[in-house]
Write a protein that holds these residues in place. Structure first.
Motif, PDB file in Angstrom:
ATOM      1  N   GLN A  15     -14.723  60.421 -10.952  1.00  0.00           N
ATOM      2  CA  GLN A  15     -13.934  59.810 -10.446  1.00  0.00           C
ATOM      3  C   GLN A  15     -14.165  60.023  -8.917  1.00  0.00           C
ATOM      4  O   GLN A  15     -12.923  61.420  -8.411  1.00  0.00           O
ATOM      5  N   ASN A  61     -11.731  62.615 -22.735  1.00  0.00           N
ATOM      6  CA  ASN A  61     -11.265  61.602 -22.834  1.00  0.00           C
ATOM      7  C   ASN A  61     -12.173  59.796 -22.067  1.00  0.00           C
ATOM      8  O   ASN A  61     -11.561  59.726 -20.856  1.00  0.00           O
ATOM      9  N   LEU A  62     -13.433  59.762 -22.152  1.00  0.00           N
ATOM     10  CA  LEU A  62     -13.888  59.178 -21.562  1.00  0.00           C
ATOM     11  C   LEU A  62     -14.220  57.753 -21.925  1.00  0.00           C
ATOM     12  O   LEU A  62     -14.500  57.822 -23.445  1.00  0.00           O
ATOM     13  N   GLN A  99     -16.182  61.875 -30.601  1.00  0.00           N
ATOM     14  CA  GLN A  99     -16.028  60.533 -29.940  1.00  0.00           C
ATOM     15  C   GLN A  99     -18.094  59.817 -30.205  1.00  0.00           C
ATOM     16  O   GLN A  99     -18.110  58.466 -30.207  1.00  0.00           O
ATOM     17  N   ARG A 102     -18.794  59.332 -32.964  1.00  0.00           N
ATOM     18  CA  ARG A 102     -19.144  58.230 -34.228  1.00  0.00           C
ATOM     19  C   ARG A 102     -19.298  57.387 -33.421  1.00  0.00           C
ATOM     20  O   ARG A 102     -20.109  55.842 -33.897  1.00  0.00           O
TER      21      ARG A 102
ATOM     22  N   GLU B 693      -8.681  59.295 -32.598  1.00  0.00           N
ATOM     23  CA  GLU B 693      -9.915  58.714 -32.691  1.00  0.00           C
ATOM     24  C   GLU B 693      -9.560  57.687 -31.567  1.00  0.00           C
ATOM     25  O   GLU B 693     -10.913  56.625 -31.267  1.00  0.00           O
ATOM     26  N   LEU B 695      -7.152  56.715 -29.406  1.00  0.00           N
ATOM     27  CA  LEU B 695      -6.707  57.242 -28.265  1.00  0.00           C
ATOM     28  C   LEU B 695      -8.511  57.697 -27.313  1.00  0.00           C
ATOM     29  O   LEU B 695      -8.509  57.339 -26.258  1.00  0.00           O
ATOM     30  N   GLY B 696      -8.991  59.004 -27.942  1.00  0.00           N
ATOM     31  CA  GLY B 696     -10.576  59.075 -28.092  1.00  0.00           C
ATOM     32  C   GLY B 696     -10.985  57.593 -27.382  1.00  0.00           C
ATOM     33  O   GLY B 696     -11.995  58.030 -25.679  1.00  0.00           O
ATOM     34  N   ALA B 697     -11.128  56.225 -27.949  1.00  0.00           N
ATOM     35  CA  ALA B 697     -12.047  55.284 -27.588  1.00  0.00           C
ATOM     36  C   ALA B 697     -11.417  55.057 -26.514  1.00  0.00           C
ATOM     37  O   ALA B 697     -11.881  53.877 -25.721  1.00  0.00           O
ATOM     38  N   GLY B 699     -10.525  55.940 -23.413  1.00  0.00           N
ATOM     39  CA  GLY B 699     -11.268  56.528 -22.016  1.00  0.00           C
ATOM     40  C   GLY B 699      -9.825  57.056 -21.237  1.00  0.00           C
ATOM     41  O   GLY B 699     -10.046  56.437 -19.812  1.00  0.00           O
ATOM     42  N   LEU B 700      -9.382  57.165 -21.966  1.00  0.00           N
ATOM     43  CA  LEU B 700      -7.549  57.545 -21.161  1.00  0.00           C
ATOM     44  C   LEU B 700      -7.769  58.398 -19.906  1.00  0.00           C
ATOM     45  O   LEU B 700      -7.959  57.953 -18.460  1.00  0.00           O
ATOM     46  N   ASP B 701      -8.793  59.808 -19.562  1.00  0.00           N
ATOM     47  CA  ASP B 701      -8.924  60.329 -18.633  1.00  0.00           C
ATOM     48  C   ASP B 701      -9.836  59.489 -17.598  1.00  0.00           C
ATOM     49  O   ASP B 701      -9.211  59.287 -15.971  1.00  0.00           O
ATOM     50  N   GLU B 702     -10.639  58.701 -17.711  1.00  0.00           N
ATOM     51  CA  GLU B 702     -11.263  57.611 -17.233  1.00  0.00           C
ATOM     52  C   GLU B 702     -10.570  56.958 -16.382  1.00  0.00           C
ATOM     53  O   GLU B 702     -10.410  56.502 -15.270  1.00  0.00           O
ATOM     54  N   ASP B 705      -9.044  58.173 -13.927  1.00  0.00           N
ATOM     55  CA  ASP B 705      -9.726  58.577 -12.991  1.00  0.00           C
ATOM     56  C   ASP B 705      -9.520  57.097 -11.921  1.00  0.00           C
ATOM     57  O   ASP B 705     -10.073  56.568 -10.949  1.00  0.00           O
ATOM     58  N   THR B 706      -9.725  55.839 -12.603  1.00  0.00           N
ATOM     59  CA  THR B 706     -10.161  54.461 -12.220  1.00  0.00           C
ATOM     60  C   THR B 706      -8.290  54.593 -10.855  1.00  0.00           C
ATOM     61  O   THR B 706      -8.635  54.237 -10.111  1.00  0.00           O
TER      62      THR B 706
END
Lengths: 375, 881
Positions: A15, A61-62, A99, A102, B693, B695-697, B699-702, B705-706
């Motif tokens: 971003q 982590n997206l 992820q 999954r 799993e 946490l991965g869902a 999308g922390l990084d995204e 960034d947002t």
């Protein structure tokens, strides 16, 4: 005659905080578009496989949607996509690849190589020696084992790795994830497809960085391309072709205005910029009020043509001429204020900037007032 | 401008007319008491200028007591070389005429011409109001209003501003003020009046701060996420390298081996405990045997002790028996000594009695010889009495001795009774032909004897019975009786009586005679005065008594030449008695001791015999042997058991059961710990996988960034607005400063005039005016420091003074601008003190060099030193009338 499309560093999910919200959204969107174009290009060029040399994702982590859209963008090419993780999306104990798995987002024809090893594509005539990153950073050369790896005779030996070729890159500061410069030779590779460096770069005839397909920073290093690699047979020298695929160019301009004609030239340069670029313009020096208005109009117009245009006028000083003042009809004490502000521009840093801003505001108001009176 | 004359007709108290001429340049002072017409003059001038001639609102000008009058005012003045004459009639046939030089104006034309010149306006309707009175409203000051400056200056503002020149008017009117308003408005969007962010700007600041902190939270979450990923990798590696080979199995096996060995040793230990129990039983039996044998030894010792006791008792009896003869001999000896002493004492007592009688006899005889010679001479007279005395002499007795005798008698009776009760009673009833001897007495038949001492009873052909009365008291009693009897007998002899009763008869008889003598003697004394007879009587009695004494002496035994002293004999007797008593006691004690020793000997002999019989029995000897045999057997068995125990203990010690036990525990625990660690690791991995799993869902990084994109947008907006507001602030402050500087520059002429007057009142003071030319701030330097005061807040007197000074300054300003100035002051400065008033007079005098001043006052004294002659209105009125 196997033919590959070599790409890397998609950085999906990146971003752009420094840009206005709509520009940032468009730039993020452009990364999906470029993958779609890569798929289309591969189909058009009838390549046998697409090699993606790491940093497919910008982070671990997206959002699920970003992951799904990334793999959806592969649809236009039905052949094998061979991907390895890079430092941004390393195959850690838990990673974005898990992820993705999954989510069942990874299509059948996408081969994600999360562990080092040889993968044979015998019917296509090549074997892939993959050196995926399983840590964010390592100081070992993960491609070292290529030298002793055995592949069936008759298959091309294609290396796929992500890291810094030692002693070749201008910014050697990032010395992690090193790769020996002569790896292609020592490991008898027919081609070593590399990722990490965002510009297209040829290390030797068999060793290339494809660079990122969609530029994402102001660095003039030949980014925004993919490579078509053709190799007639084992040990034959590869034929590498650069294909521009990027949508937006990232351009940084610096204009110094000393004399009146400098502005004309600067404006011409602005006009000449390729459309839909991402532009960062810094203007300094000095201008009279009329020229400043002219500049602002020109910047506004250029901004309309470009994806993004961010002007930096902090260091620009405004010197109103007598004509300026006359046209503003700034008589009485308002004139004194203008004189004072001109004086204040001589000061350092923020004070000068504030004075310049104040001068611009005042000039604008006077102009509007004059226009109002004229009406 | 110079007012030349003033003419009134039919105005208030001036019913006809008042002509006031000869007005001078400078000050014209009019004085007079209240109602003398000062205010009427002022009113007339004001009406002439301010009110339309057609106005109906000036009825106050009507002459007093005549409502149909036509008030008329004529004023003449010179202005710029021309004479202006204004004539105005109100109410009744009103009109207005104005001549300016040769020109003539009438009615409203005339009025408007004047208003233009003086700078005022007419009210649209009704009476004139301060709002329209302009410059004259400022300079023509009515009674009590001089301190009011704000209103009049405001109403004269336009004229004053124009007097300062055109540019001052343009300061406010030019672009600058409009710009300031616009800028203020813009600034108001982002900053409050006090300069705090508001609106968009505040929103942007808040959003930036909030975003930054949210970003920091997210960063922390992401860092945590990365750490967890690394942890997961580490745990998986550990599971592969540590847990998969199942190391706890080996530990379990080791624990089993150690347990088996330990069980074997436990078997030995329980055998050992059994044997140790048995050994203890043996030891108890051994102890019992030893105790039995010890019992036998004690018996032998007891026997020896009894033999010794017996021997000792025997020896004791021998000792006592040996001492017995000696003690008895001593008793006999003491007895003899006592009998002898007793006899000697008796003899001594008799001898002593005789000696006392002899002495009485010898003394009486000598006395008788002496008194007999005297007696013969008076014998006749006492003859009758003599017989009686004779009788009395014959029956005289020693009453003391008699009393002593009486006590002895009683004692003897008491002793006889005690003896009767204590003596051993021997009763006998003998056969008729038989007799026996009791002591020395031979008795027959039936009878009783009391025995007071050991008496032998001799029975013929049988032998002797020796009777010994019991107790010690009997012998003592007998002796007391014998002693008292002897004393009793001695007294009887001494008194010359045979019995006690005889003695008592004699006492009675003697008393009768004595009574007779007394009666006779008394009768004799009555007849014969002196007692010569007494002597004769005494001689006779002595002679008779001497005879008696001689008789007694003859009855007594012969005096012994070596008779002992009575007291010594008594003492010797007492000593003998004591010795006897001691001897008797010693004998008794010895006999008792002997009897007890014999009894002890008998008892000891019996005990010895009994034990001797027991110990010598065969059963006893058999018991001793049996006990010794049993002990020997027990010793042997115990020794062999002991050996077995020692040997087994060595075996057990060598096996180290405690260490074995520790081995079992150690290996078991190790196994458990390893397995537990493996389980925990597996659980941790499961947990981490699940967490990651989830946490991965997310999308922390995204997200980050947002968010960063949003934060940066907010910050850009914030910075933009910060720059914008800084620029606006700068612009506004510059505009304000420059405007102020310009205003000050433009006001300089007014300021000059103000300063001119002010320094006369307050040296070193300054008075500022605002942009509307209102006096604003008075700054004084009293003695030290600076004192600032808003003009509105000054004292009444000072405000009056400031009011006048300001008006004079405006007048100067107007004059310089070529405007006519006339100053009218009605009763001004009444609140100023003497000092200030003096200064104000200087100021007024100074102003009057440039302006004509009409000054009205009802305090002529206050203005006497103003440098002009006062004109008294009363005088004027009188002159006109």
């Amino acid at each position: 005659m196997p033919r590959f499309l070599h790409t890397a560093d998609w950085q999906m999910g990146r971003q752009y905080g420094r840009f206005a919200a709509d520009d940032a959204a468009a730039l993020s969107e452009a990364r999906f578009k470029v993958v779609e174009r890569l798929a289309q290009l591969a189909t058009d060029k009838k390549v046998d496989a697409i090699l993606v040399a790491g940093d497919v994702f910008d982070a671990q982590n997206l959002a699920d949607r970003t992951i799904r859209r990334t793999f959806n963008a592969l649809a236009a090419f039905a052949g094998p996509w061979i991907l390895i993780p890079g430092n941004h999306d390393a195959a850690l104990a838990e990673s974005i690849w898990m992820q993705a798995a999954r989510l069942h987002a990874i299509p059948e024809n996408a081969h994600v190589l999360l562990e080092p090893g040889v993968t044979e594509f015998a019917e296509l005539g090549f074997a892939i020696l993959a050196a995926p990153l399983t840590q964010r950073q390592t100081h070992d050369d993960l491609t070292a084992w290529f030298d002793t790896a055995q592949t069936p005779g008759g298959l091309l030996r294609i290396g796929l790795a992500h890291g810094s070729i030692e002693g070749q890159l201008p910014e050697a500061a990032d010395s992690s994830n090193p790769i020996a410069a002569d790896r292609a030779e020592s490991a008898r590779l027919d081609y070593l497809a590399l990722g990490d460096w965002h510009g297209t770069k040829c290390i030797d005839a068999r060793t290339w960085y494809s660079g990122t397909p969609e530029q994402e920073r102001f660095k003039d290093n030949d980014a925004g391309q993919a490579l078509i690699v053709e190799i007639d047979h084992p040990k034959a020298e590869p034929k590498v072709t650069r294909c521009p695929v990027g949508q937006h160019r990232w351009i940084k301009l610096h204009q110094h205005l000393a004399v009146a004609s400098d502005l004309e030239q600067a404006l011409q340069e602005l006009d000449a910029l390729p459309a839909q670029s991402v532009v960062d313009v810094t203007v300094d020096g000095q201008l009279d009020l009329a020229s400043f208005e002219h500049l602002q109009q020109a910047l506004g117009a250029a901004g309309g043509r470009q994806r993004s245009l961010v002007p930096h006028l902090d260091a620009l000083r405004i010197e109103p001429t007598e004509d300026d003042l006359a046209s503003l009809q700034a008589d009485g004490y308002v004139g004194d204020v203008i004189a004072d502000l001109r004086e204040r521009q001589q000061a350092d840093g923020e004070q000068a900037e504030t004075a310049r801003d104040a001068l611009v505001i005042l000039a604008g108001m006077l102009r509007n007032r004059r226009a109002g009176v004229a009406k | 401008m110079k007012l030349d004359y003033l003419h009134l007709a039919e105005v208030k108290q001036f019913r006809r007319s008042l002509h006031l001429d000869g007005l001078t340049d400078g000050i014209n002072l009019f004085v007079g008491p209240n109602e003398s017409g000062k205010s009427t003059l002022v009113d007339a001038i004001r009406a002439a200028f301010f009110e339309r001639y057609k106005s109906g609102s000036v009825d106050y000008l009507q002459p007093w007591g005549d409502s149909s009058g036509a008030p008329e005012v004529e004023i003449a003045f010179d202005w710029q070389g021309e004479r202006w004459v204004l004539n105005k009639r109100f109410l009744n046939k009103p009109r207005c005429d104005l001549k300016v030089g040769n020109e003539h104006f009438s009615d409203t034309d005339a009025e408007d011409k004047l208003a233009g010149l003086f700078g005022y306006q007419f009210a649209g309707k009704g009476a004139s109001r301060p709002e329209v009175q302009g410059i004259p409203g400022l300079l023509w000051v009515q009674q009590g209003t001089i301190q009011e400056i704000r209103g009049p200056v405001g109403y004269a503002g336009d004229q004053l501003q124009s007097a300062l020149g055109t540019s001052l008017g343009e300061v406010a009117a030019s672009a600058g003020d409009e710009l300031t308003d616009t800028l203020e408005k813009q600034r108001g969007q982002w900053l409050t009046r006090t300069g705090k962010p508001t609106g968009d700007y505040k929103t942007a600041i808040d959003a930036s701060e909030f975003g930054r902190s949210a970003l920091a939270d997210l960063d922390a979450q992401i860092t945590g996420y990365h750490a967890q990923v690394d942890e997961l990798g580490r745990l998986r590696e550990q599971r592969r390298t540590i847990d998969q080979p199942q190391p706890w199995q080996a530990e379990r096996a080791l624990a089993g081996d150690a347990q088996n060995h330990l069980s074997e040793v436990r078997g030995w230990q329980s055998e050992q405990r059994l044997d140790e129990g048995k050994l203890k039983t043996f030891e108890r039996s051994q102890e019992l045997c030893r105790q039995q044998i010890q019992g036998f030894d004690a018996d032998a010792k007891r026997f020896a002790k009894r033999a010794a006791t017996k021997a000792k008792a025997h020896e004791e009896v021998g000792n006592f028996e040996a001492r017995l003869p000696q003690v008895e001999a001593r008793l006999t000896q003491a007895n003899t000594a006592y009998v002898e002493a007793s006899a000697a004492a008796t003899q001594a007592r008799q001898q002593a009695g005789r000696a006392r009688l002899q002495a009485d006899h010898d003394a009486l005889k000598a006395n008788l010889v002496t008194s007999g010679k005297t007696l013969k001479q008076a014998h006749e007279l006492q003859k009758a009495l003599g017989g009686l005395h004779e009788q009395r002499q014959a029956s005289a007795i020693d009453e003391k001795a008699l009393a002593k005798l009486k006590r002895h008698r009683a004692k003897l009776d008491e002793l006889a009774i005690r003896r009767e009760s204590l003596a051993t009673r021997v009763q006998f009833d003998l056969l008729s032909d038989k007799s026996l001897t009791i002591g020395t007495e031979s008795v027959t038949g039936k009878g009783e004897r009391l025995l007071l001492e050991t008496t032998e009873l001799a029975i013929p052909k049988v032998g002797i019975l020796r009777l010994q009365p019991g107790g010690t008291d009997i012998a003592e009693l007998v002796r007391d009786q014998e002693r008292v009897q002897a004393q009793h007998d001695g007294l009887l002899v001494q008194l010359g009586i045979a019995t006690l009763a005889e003695g008592e008869q004699r006492v009675t008889a003697n008393k009768n005679i004595a009574g007779q003598i007394e009666r006779e003697a008394a009768r004799l004394e009555g007849m014969v005065p002196q007692g010569v007879d007494t002597l004769s009587l005494q001689c006779d009695s002595d002679a008779a008594r001497l005879q008696g004494l001689a008789g007694k002496l003859e009855q007594l035994p012969e005096a012994l030449p070596d008779a002992g002293d009575e007291a010594m004999a008594e003492a010797a007797l007492a000593t003998a008695q004591t010795k006897l008593k001691a001897a008797e006691q010693a004998a008794t004690e010895l006999k008792q001791a002997l009897a007890m020793a014999k009894q002890e000997l008998t008892r000891a002999s019996e005990e010895w015999e009994q034990l001797n019989n027991e110990l010598e029995s065969p059963e006893h000897k058999a018991r001793i042997k049996s006990a010794n045999d049993q002990l020997t057997n027990l010793n042997a068995e115990a020794a062999s058991l002991q050996d077995a125990i020692v040997a087994r203990q060595q075996q057990i010690d060598a096996a180290q059961p405690q260490v074995l036990q520790q081995d079992v525990e150690r290996h078991t625990r190790s196994a458990e710990a390893m397995e537990r660690a493996a389980i925990e690791r597996r659980q941790a991995i499961d947990r981490l996988e699940a967490t990651l799993e989830t946490l991965g869902a997310q999308g922390l990084d995204e997200k980050r960034d947002t968010l960063q994109q949003e934060v940066e947008a907010s910050e850009r907006r914030r910075d933009e607005l910060a720059r914008r507001t800084a620029a606006l602030n700068l612009l506004l402050s510059l505009l304000k400063d420059k405007r102020q500087a310009l205003t000050r520059q433009l006001q300089a002429p007014l300021q000059k005039h103000l300063d001119h007057y002010l320094k006369l009142l307050f040296p070193h003071a300054s008075l500022t005016v605002d942009e509307n030319l209102m006096p604003q701030m008075l700054t004084r330097r009293p003695t030290e420091g600076t004192e600032n005061g808003d003009v509105e807040n000054l004292s009444y007197g000072t405000r009056e003074q400031m009011g006048l000074i300001s008006r004079l300054a405006y007048a100067d300003l107007l004059r310089e601008a070529g405007k006519p100035t006339l100053i009218i002051l009605d009763d001004a400065l009444v609140h100023s003190d003497a000092d200030r008033l003096a200064q104000m007079k200087r100021i007024l005098f100074d102003a009057a060099t440039r302006h004509q001043v009409l000054l009205f006052s009802c305090h002529p004294d206050n203005w006497r030193d103003l440098g002009v002659a006062a004109r008294d209105l009363q005088t004027l009125k009188a002159a006109t009338a």
